[in-house]
Design a protein around this motif. Structure first.
Motif, PDB file in Angstrom:
ATOM      1  N   UNK A 125       0.803  -1.213   0.000  1.00 44.51           N
ATOM      2  CA  UNK A 125       0.000   0.000   0.000  1.00 44.51           C
ATOM      3  C   UNK A 125       0.839   1.267   0.000  1.00 44.51           C
ATOM      4  N   UNK A 126       0.197   2.364   0.358  1.00 38.80           N
ATOM      5  CA  UNK A 126       0.848   3.672   0.389  1.00 38.80           C
ATOM      6  C   UNK A 126       1.985   3.705   1.403  1.00 38.80           C
ATOM      7  N   UNK A 127       3.071   4.378   1.048  1.00 35.39           N
ATOM      8  CA  UNK A 127       4.193   4.526   1.969  1.00 35.39           C
ATOM      9  C   UNK A 127       3.907   5.651   2.957  1.00 35.39           C
ATOM     10  N   UNK A 128       3.927   5.333   4.245  1.00 40.35           N
ATOM     11  CA  UNK A 128       3.782   6.336   5.302  1.00 40.35           C
ATOM     12  C   UNK A 128       5.194   6.709   5.761  1.00 40.35           C
ATOM     13  N   UNK A 129       5.712   7.781   5.219  1.00 31.62           N
ATOM     14  CA  UNK A 129       7.123   8.106   5.418  1.00 31.62           C
ATOM     15  C   UNK A 129       7.470   8.347   6.882  1.00 31.62           C
ATOM     16  N   UNK A 130       6.610   9.061   7.601  1.00 26.89           N
ATOM     17  CA  UNK A 130       6.921   9.344   8.998  1.00 26.89           C
ATOM     18  C   UNK A 130       6.884   8.074   9.845  1.00 26.89           C
ATOM     19  N   UNK A 131       5.959   7.176   9.522  1.00 32.21           N
ATOM     20  CA  UNK A 131       5.865   5.918  10.263  1.00 32.21           C
ATOM     21  C   UNK A 131       6.966   4.946   9.856  1.00 32.21           C
ATOM     22  N   UNK A 132       7.461   5.077   8.621  1.00 28.98           N
ATOM     23  CA  UNK A 132       8.544   4.218   8.157  1.00 28.98           C
ATOM     24  C   UNK A 132       8.094   2.880   7.607  1.00 28.98           C
ATOM     25  N   UNK A 133       6.819   2.763   7.226  1.00 26.75           N
ATOM     26  CA  UNK A 133       6.347   1.516   6.626  1.00 26.75           C
ATOM     27  C   UNK A 133       5.134   1.807   5.751  1.00 26.75           C
ATOM     28  N   UNK A 134       4.628   0.773   5.110  1.00 21.76           N
ATOM     29  CA  UNK A 134       3.468   0.894   4.219  1.00 21.76           C
ATOM     30  C   UNK A 134       2.162   0.948   5.024  1.00 21.76           C
ATOM     31  N   UNK A 135       1.117   1.386   4.353  1.00 25.06           N
ATOM     32  CA  UNK A 135      -0.160   1.598   5.040  1.00 25.06           C
ATOM     33  C   UNK A 135      -0.776   0.306   5.554  1.00 25.06           C
ATOM     34  N   UNK A 136      -0.588  -0.795   4.818  1.00 26.47           N
ATOM     35  CA  UNK A 136      -1.135  -2.086   5.234  1.00 26.47           C
ATOM     36  C   UNK A 136       0.028  -3.000   5.575  1.00 26.47           C
ATOM     37  N   UNK A 137       0.083  -3.414   6.822  1.00 21.75           N
ATOM     38  CA  UNK A 137       1.186  -4.291   7.239  1.00 21.75           C
ATOM     39  C   UNK A 137       0.701  -5.259   8.307  1.00 21.75           C
ATOM     40  N   UNK A 138       1.401  -6.368   8.414  1.00 22.71           N
ATOM     41  CA  UNK A 138       1.038  -7.383   9.393  1.00 22.71           C
ATOM     42  C   UNK A 138       1.557  -8.728   8.950  1.00 22.71           C
ATOM     43  N   UNK A 139       0.851  -9.786   9.355  1.00 20.24           N
ATOM     44  CA  UNK A 139       1.343 -11.131   9.086  1.00 20.24           C
ATOM     45  C   UNK A 139       0.213 -12.070   8.695  1.00 20.24           C
ATOM     46  N   UNK A 140       0.620 -13.142   8.024  1.00 15.87           N
ATOM     47  CA  UNK A 140      -0.261 -14.281   7.788  1.00 15.87           C
ATOM     48  C   UNK A 140       0.495 -15.521   8.231  1.00 15.87           C
ATOM     49  N   UNK A 141      -0.178 -16.373   8.989  1.00 13.98           N
ATOM     50  CA  UNK A 141       0.449 -17.580   9.530  1.00 13.98           C
ATOM     51  C   UNK A 141      -0.393 -18.788   9.154  1.00 13.98           C
ATOM     52  N   UNK A 142       0.253 -19.864   8.723  1.00 18.52           N
ATOM     53  CA  UNK A 142      -0.444 -21.074   8.288  1.00 18.52           C
ATOM     54  C   UNK A 142      -0.031 -22.233   9.186  1.00 18.52           C
ATOM     55  N   UNK A 143      -1.023 -22.896   9.778  1.00 17.05           N
ATOM     56  CA  UNK A 143      -0.789 -24.069  10.609  1.00 17.05           C
ATOM     57  C   UNK A 143      -1.653 -25.218  10.090  1.00 17.05           C
ATOM     58  N   UNK A 144      -1.348 -26.417  10.560  1.00 17.08           N
ATOM     59  CA  UNK A 144      -2.181 -27.554  10.173  1.00 17.08           C
ATOM     60  C   UNK A 144      -2.453 -28.434  11.379  1.00 17.08           C
ATOM     61  N   UNK A 145      -3.726 -28.696  11.625  1.00 16.88           N
ATOM     62  CA  UNK A 145      -4.161 -29.677  12.601  1.00 16.88           C
ATOM     63  C   UNK A 145      -4.918 -30.747  11.812  1.00 16.88           C
ATOM     64  N   UNK A 146      -6.194 -30.917  12.074  1.00 17.75           N
ATOM     65  CA  UNK A 146      -6.967 -31.783  11.170  1.00 17.75           C
ATOM     66  C   UNK A 146      -7.222 -31.062   9.852  1.00 17.75           C
ATOM     67  N   UNK A 147      -7.152 -29.727   9.906  1.00 15.03           N
ATOM     68  CA  UNK A 147      -7.353 -28.896   8.722  1.00 15.03           C
ATOM     69  C   UNK A 147      -6.230 -27.869   8.654  1.00 15.03           C
ATOM     70  N   UNK A 148      -6.065 -27.278   7.476  1.00 11.42           N
ATOM     71  CA  UNK A 148      -5.202 -26.105   7.381  1.00 11.42           C
ATOM     72  C   UNK A 148      -5.898 -24.930   8.054  1.00 11.42           C
ATOM     73  N   UNK A 149      -5.161 -24.182   8.842  1.00  9.79           N
ATOM     74  CA  UNK A 149      -5.688 -23.008   9.526  1.00  9.79           C
ATOM     75  C   UNK A 149      -4.870 -21.795   9.126  1.00  9.79           C
ATOM     76  N   UNK A 150      -5.540 -20.726   8.738  1.00  8.36           N
ATOM     77  CA  UNK A 150      -4.861 -19.484   8.375  1.00  8.36           C
ATOM     78  C   UNK A 150      -5.190 -18.423   9.414  1.00  8.36           C
TER      79      UNK A 150
END
Length: 260
Positions: A125-150
């Motif tokens: 997304x958009x660069x937020x210069x004062x914040x030092x990162x893009x507008x949309x940031x975070x993580x996605x994590x994938x695990x598996x038990x009986x099913x795949x979990x996101x």
């Protein structure tokens, strides 16, 4: 003089070869093609959530799934591809004029039973210069038990100086309906059951918008940014179905296909 067909070393080698041959189908069943698309909703949402003082947890030292650096170059620590099943659904959403695609990518990975994944970093997304990162940031994590979990944890920020940055808009919360991708997109309604203590992964846990246990009054002034909305959702994946997870301003399409 009689000589055995196999000496002890030969028998050991034959046994190992047999184990490898038997294990190969099981390994193949654990290989999946994973695909992720992150979208920004273009229509100005009517948001009444008080997010300005929320402080999402900062995670460092993570592998990058898709990070756009300040120069606009995409960085990833995975062997990613652009030949996606989700291309059609992403194009339909962009052509509707209601969404903008911020990233779309896929990769191949083994997810064996009881797999505990590590969060993968996303920054688009958009660069937020004062914040030092893009507008949309975070993580996605994938695990598996009986099913795949996101597990999706994405934050949508904006500059604190932007109009309306006091985080108080009049109106009611917007509807959170799945967009029409034409691909059998799953509803965003969460199920009541959650992943149980035994790790069976029998349901989904939707934690919604604006429910973080952490907050930091004055963060907006210190960082030059404020939180608009976020996604906090754990979703059980059905293979070869498109899943849509969203907040009032951003959405995520996820797709898995097992490989033979």
């Amino acid at each position: 003089m009689y000589k055995p067909a196999f000496n002890s070393s030969g028998r050991l080698f034959a046994a190992l070869a047999l184990l490898v041959a038997l294990a190969a189908p099981a390994l193949a069943e654990d290989r999946y093609r994973a695909e992720v698309v992150v979208l920004e909703r273009l229509a100005d949402p009517i948001v009444k959530e008080q997010m300005a003082d929320k402080a999402p947890e900062v995670k460092e030292g993570l592998k990058r799934l898709w990070v756009v650096d300040p120069s606009g170059t995409v960085r990833s620590d995975l062997d990613i591809t652009s030949n996606l099943t989700l291309n059609t659904a992403a194009s339909r959403l962009e052509n509707s004029g209601k969404y903008r695609v911020l990233m779309k990518t896929g990769w191949i990975q083994q997810f064996p039973p009881d797999y505990d994944g590590k969060p993968l970093l996303i920054e688009v997304g958009e660069l937020l210069e004062e914040a030092g990162h893009r507008a949309v940031e975070g993580t996605i994590e994938i695990n598996r038990r009986r099913y795949l979990l996101v597990n999706v944890e994405l934050n949508h920020w904006r500059n604190a100086a932007d109009p309306g940055a006091d985080g108080e808009r009049d109106g009611s919360a917007p509807e959170s309906a799945s967009p029409d991708t034409g691909e059998g997109t799953e509803s965003t309604e969460s199920t009541e059951s959650t992943e149980n203590d035994g790790g069976d992964g029998t349901g989904a846990d939707t934690r919604g918008v604006g429910t973080s246990p952490a907050s930091s009054p004055g963060m907006k002034a210190a960082s030059g940014k404020e939180l608009v909305t976020w996604i906090r959702e754990i979703r059980r994946m059905r293979s070869e179905e498109i899943h849509f997870l969203d907040s009032p301003t951003i959405g995520v399409l996820v797709y898995f296909r097992p490989l033979d």
